[in-house]
Design an enzyme around this catalytic site. Structure first.
Site, PDB file in Angstrom:
ATOM      1  N   ASP A 104       0.860  -1.172   0.000  1.00  0.00           N
ATOM      2  CA  ASP A 104       0.000   0.000   0.000  1.00  0.00           C
ATOM      3  C   ASP A 104       0.906   1.234   0.000  1.00  0.00           C
ATOM      4  O   ASP A 104       1.604   1.501   0.975  1.00  0.00           O
ATOM      5  CB  ASP A 104      -0.889  -0.028   1.258  1.00  0.00           C
ATOM      6  CG  ASP A 104      -2.221   0.638   1.040  1.00  0.00           C
ATOM      7  OD1 ASP A 104      -2.233   1.692   0.390  1.00  0.00           O
ATOM      8  OD2 ASP A 104      -3.234   0.111   1.536  1.00  0.00           O
ATOM      9  N   ASP A 131      -2.672   4.685  -2.331  1.00  0.00           N
ATOM     10  CA  ASP A 131      -3.615   5.413  -1.495  1.00  0.00           C
ATOM     11  C   ASP A 131      -3.912   6.804  -2.075  1.00  0.00           C
ATOM     12  O   ASP A 131      -2.988   7.523  -2.461  1.00  0.00           O
ATOM     13  CB  ASP A 131      -2.983   5.572  -0.102  1.00  0.00           C
ATOM     14  CG  ASP A 131      -3.976   6.021   0.948  1.00  0.00           C
ATOM     15  OD1 ASP A 131      -4.953   5.295   1.168  1.00  0.00           O
ATOM     16  OD2 ASP A 131      -3.768   7.094   1.544  1.00  0.00           O
ATOM     17  N   GLU A 163      -6.211   4.287  -5.780  1.00  0.00           N
ATOM     18  CA  GLU A 163      -7.473   4.638  -5.129  1.00  0.00           C
ATOM     19  C   GLU A 163      -7.855   6.047  -5.589  1.00  0.00           C
ATOM     20  O   GLU A 163      -7.094   6.995  -5.376  1.00  0.00           O
ATOM     21  CB  GLU A 163      -7.310   4.613  -3.607  1.00  0.00           C
ATOM     22  CG  GLU A 163      -8.622   4.869  -2.882  1.00  0.00           C
ATOM     23  CD  GLU A 163      -8.444   5.316  -1.429  1.00  0.00           C
ATOM     24  OE1 GLU A 163      -9.350   5.099  -0.624  1.00  0.00           O
ATOM     25  OE2 GLU A 163      -7.391   5.910  -1.107  1.00  0.00           O
ATOM     26  N   HIS A 195     -11.164  -1.811   3.743  1.00  0.00           N
ATOM     27  CA  HIS A 195     -10.976  -1.462   5.162  1.00  0.00           C
ATOM     28  C   HIS A 195     -11.637  -0.140   5.533  1.00  0.00           C
ATOM     29  O   HIS A 195     -11.584   0.244   6.703  1.00  0.00           O
ATOM     30  CB  HIS A 195      -9.485  -1.411   5.459  1.00  0.00           C
ATOM     31  CG  HIS A 195      -8.811  -0.306   4.686  1.00  0.00           C
ATOM     32  ND1 HIS A 195      -8.698  -0.339   3.314  1.00  0.00           N
ATOM     33  CD2 HIS A 195      -8.262   0.860   5.081  1.00  0.00           C
ATOM     34  CE1 HIS A 195      -8.107   0.772   2.909  1.00  0.00           C
ATOM     35  NE2 HIS A 195      -7.830   1.516   3.960  1.00  0.00           N
ATOM     36  N   ASP A 196     -12.164   0.603   4.569  1.00  0.00           N
ATOM     37  CA  ASP A 196     -12.855   1.869   4.850  1.00  0.00           C
ATOM     38  C   ASP A 196     -14.370   1.731   4.748  1.00  0.00           C
ATOM     39  O   ASP A 196     -15.084   2.707   5.016  1.00  0.00           O
ATOM     40  CB  ASP A 196     -12.441   2.952   3.834  1.00  0.00           C
ATOM     41  CG  ASP A 196     -10.974   3.362   3.937  1.00  0.00           C
ATOM     42  OD1 ASP A 196     -10.406   3.262   5.036  1.00  0.00           O
ATOM     43  OD2 ASP A 196     -10.422   3.782   2.903  1.00  0.00           O
TER      44      ASP A 196
HETATM   45  O1  TEU Z   1      -8.830   6.565   2.133  1.00  0.00           O
HETATM   46  C1  TEU Z   1      -9.205   7.741   1.485  1.00  0.00           C
HETATM   47  C2  TEU Z   1     -10.371   8.370   2.056  1.00  0.00           C
HETATM   48  O2  TEU Z   1     -10.680   9.472   1.636  1.00  0.00           O
HETATM   49  C3  TEU Z   1     -11.139   7.651   3.125  1.00  0.00           C
HETATM   50  O3  TEU Z   1     -10.695   8.147   4.317  1.00  0.00           O
HETATM   51  C4  TEU Z   1     -12.561   7.827   2.884  1.00  0.00           C
HETATM   52  O4  TEU Z   1     -12.830   9.015   2.236  1.00  0.00           O
HETATM   53  C5  TEU Z   1     -13.370   7.859   4.114  1.00  0.00           C
HETATM   54  O5  TEU Z   1     -13.236   6.667   4.795  1.00  0.00           O
HETATM   55  C6  TEU Z   1     -14.787   8.041   3.730  1.00  0.00           C
HETATM   56  O6  TEU Z   1     -15.492   8.581   4.781  1.00  0.00           O
HETATM   57  C7  TEU Z   1      -7.498   6.215   2.157  1.00  0.00           C
HETATM   58  C8  TEU Z   1      -7.325   4.971   2.995  1.00  0.00           C
HETATM   59  O7  TEU Z   1      -7.995   3.902   2.372  1.00  0.00           O
HETATM   60  C9  TEU Z   1      -7.805   5.256   4.382  1.00  0.00           C
HETATM   61  O8  TEU Z   1      -7.785   4.122   5.194  1.00  0.00           O
HETATM   62  C10 TEU Z   1      -6.921   6.335   4.950  1.00  0.00           C
HETATM   63  O9  TEU Z   1      -7.387   6.718   6.206  1.00  0.00           O
HETATM   64  C11 TEU Z   1      -6.852   7.549   4.050  1.00  0.00           C
HETATM   65  O10 TEU Z   1      -6.662   7.233   2.683  1.00  0.00           O
HETATM   66  C12 TEU Z   1      -5.685   8.419   4.433  1.00  0.00           C
HETATM   67  O11 TEU Z   1      -4.491   7.768   4.102  1.00  0.00           O
END
Ligand code: TEU
Ligand code: CA
Length: 551
Positions: free
Chosen positions: A100, A202, A244, A318-319
């Site tokens: 990642d 990311d 992403e 994971h989000d």
């Molecule tokens: O996620 C991008 C992100 O914008 C998310 O935080 C998402 O928008 C949010 O969960 C929606 O409410 C990436 C990663 O996948 C995330 O785990 C990280 O926290 C984020 O980037 C920062 O690196």
């Protein structure tokens, strides 16, 4: 479609959130040795690639998405030797490892930021984004952080604000600085030389930003930087690269992943996710799932990338909330609906991503108290929503539907305490349903969700039509059923799925009729598709036909 599909177009990826996958030493935190101990499980599932959420040195303000050293491993996860062993052991089982790559920002503990904040003329000052205070001495712009509050924090020592689109401990890197870009590419090559299979990138759509114009996502220099990255790092190698990109549209996806563009293999897009969010309260206000709107998005992406570019396919990560809780039924029809969702996704055109626990139908977690949550976003948003006058009960309902912690509770291996994830106390509570929903209960059961995933992943390896066949949607306006075909040369697959807990009576269009062979089904079903049929609750099946019927 090029004659010879790339290896990653035929692959299935499995995402591991290391903190929550398997704990080898009883400290309550998943680790690399734990992953190694479960590689046989992943080989038997049939996956080709593991995407590892960040394992790098980090103060864990955002569970590793805040990196303090790109070239070291967080001690709670293990050592570089453990990582090398993981790569080698995975390779023995035909599995590659995706890292990642979090390069929009670092941790505030990264040595670059520590140097940058010492003085306005510090050698690495320009690796980050600094601006003078506004005339009222407040933040330079009104840009907000994704995790709540302003995206600018004043650093008192030098009297300037630095940009952070996520937490204040995740300062944004300045990609306009060529020395910074060179450092990132050097680091990427160092990992590539350790034998990885590629990168998940990311929030990669944020690196080309023009913050003074208020542009964060999809900025003017984004694609220049990605082409430069490609030339400087993975261009000459056969890696899987997936960015992403919350801002991606089918049009921009062709810029990232077009065959001759020299950028990425594919992007993760989120139109089907954000479409389901509330206008005011975003994901913190549950909304009922709208299948017709969902299909419209999927069709746009499947058809928009039919001739060039490539789709990634996923229900969760994971989000995001657990797939079966969000799009299926995590109560009475949990097993049926989890299989239905798997079937719909794996027959689409693109590379499927399975998020850990999805393959056993893990569900959202019924936390009742805010203190049970660990996620920085959930905790910050709780404060923000309450300050804005929302009730704690309303927020908690939203969190139970969409908090990122739904995906982050421990992987459920067995009915043992904490789902067999750890012998100690887990960093976040296990879902209480681990006594029923776990790997051990499914591994020898041919009717299990796990068996369904094994079969789907296996089918993709053997059926070219599933890998690269053309996608043709049907019944687009039907509120309960998703129907599509995949077509390649003389071969044809029909997929039908009921997204509701009620029987659905269907009149089939001629294009879907015929007699074929059932590839997979979650209810007893013959290969005969006549003029009319009834789909049982959350029924789904795929049938293969030898040739296209006339009409
Ligand atoms: O996620 C991008 C992100 O914008 C998310 O935080 C998402 O928008 C949010 O969960 C929606 O409410 C990436 C990663 O996948 C995330 O785990 C990280 O926290 C984020 O980037 C920062 O690196
Ligand atoms: Ca551990």
């Amino acid at each position: 479609m090029p004659e010879n599909a790339a290896w990653w177009q035929k692959s299935t990826v499995y995402q591991i959130y290391p903190r929550s996958f398997a704990d080898s030493n009883g400290d309550g935190i998943g680790d690399i040795a734990g992953i190694v101990s479960r590689l046989d499980y992943l080989r038997d599932l049939g996956i080709d690639v593991i995407w590892l959420s960040p394992i790098f040195a980090s103060p864990m303000d955002d569970n590793g998405y805040d990196i303090s050293d790109y070239q070291d491993i967080a001690p709670e996860f293990g050592t570089l030797d453990d990582f090398d062993r993981l790569v080698a052991e995975a390779r023995k089982r035909g599995i590659g490892i995706l890292l990642d790559l979090v390069v929009n920002h670092t941790s505030d503990e990264h040595r670059w930021f520590r140097d940058a904040r010492t003085a306005r003329d510090a050698p690495l000052r320009d690796f980050y984004i600094w601006r003078d205070p506004a005339p009222d001495s407040g933040p330079p712009t009104d840009l907000k952080s994704v995790f709540g509050g302003p995206a600018w924090t004043l650093d008192p020592l030098t009297g300037q604000y630095y940009l952070h689109q996520f937490s204040r401990r995740q300062p944004d890197l300045n990609w306009d600085n060529p020395d910074l870009r060179a450092e990132i590419y050097r680091m990427m090559n160092w990992w590539q030389d350790r034998g990885i299979a590629g990168f998940r990138m990311d929030v990669i759509d944020l690196i080309g930003k023009d913050v003074d114009k208020g542009i964060t996502a999809d900025g003017p220099r984004l694609h220049d930087y990605l082409r430069e990255m490609h030339r400087s790092t993975f261009g000459g190698r056969d890696l899987l690269t997936v960015g992403e990109a919350w801002s991606a549209t089918p049009e921009s996806a062709l810029l990232y992943s077009g065959r001759d563009r020299g950028e990425l293999s594919m992007v993760f897009q989120f139109e089907h996710v954000t479409q389901q969010w509330h206008e005011t309260w975003g994901k913190w206000q549950p909304k009922p799932f709208d299948l017709v709107a969902f299909k419209r998005v999927i069709d746009r992406w499947q058809l928009g990338l039919a001739d060039d570019g490539w789709n990634s396919l996923f229900w969760g990560n994971h989000d995001l909330p657990r797939a079966v809780s969000k799009y299926g039924d995590d109560g009475q029809y949990r097993v049926e609906s989890a299989k239905m969702l798997a079937t719909v996704l794996h027959f689409l055109r693109g590379t499927p991503y399975v998020y850990q626990g999805e393959e056993i139908g893990m569900t959202n977690v019924p936390f009742q108290r805010i203190g049970q949550y660990r996620d920085i976003e959930t905790l910050n948003m709780y404060e923000e929503h309450l300050a804005a006058g929302r009730s704690a009960a309303a927020f908690m309902a939203g969190a139970r539907a969409n908090s990122r912690d739904n995906a982050r509770t421990p992987m459920q291996w067995s009915a043992e305490p904490h789902g067999g994830f750890t012998t100690g106390t887990p960093w976040i509570e296990a879902n209480p349903n681990h006594d029923r929903i776990n790997v051990a209960a499914q591994s020898d059961d041919d009717a299990s969700i796990l068996a369904c995933y094994r079969r789907l992943i296996g089918l993709r390896k053997t059926l070219p039509v599933m890998q690269t066949g053309r996608y043709a949607p049907h019944l687009s306006d039907h509120p309960a059923v998703m129907a599509y075909e995949r077509l390649l040369d003389g071969e044809r697959i029909v997929v039908l799925a009921n997204f509701t807990g009620a029987d659905v009576h269907l009149d089939l269009p001629d294009a879907l009729k015929g007699t074929g062979k059932v590839l997979i089904a979650n209810y007893p079903r013959s290969g005969d598709l006549g003029a009319a049929l009834t789909l049982a609750p959350f029924e789904a099946f795929a049938i293969a036909f030898d040739s296209k019927p006339t009409g």
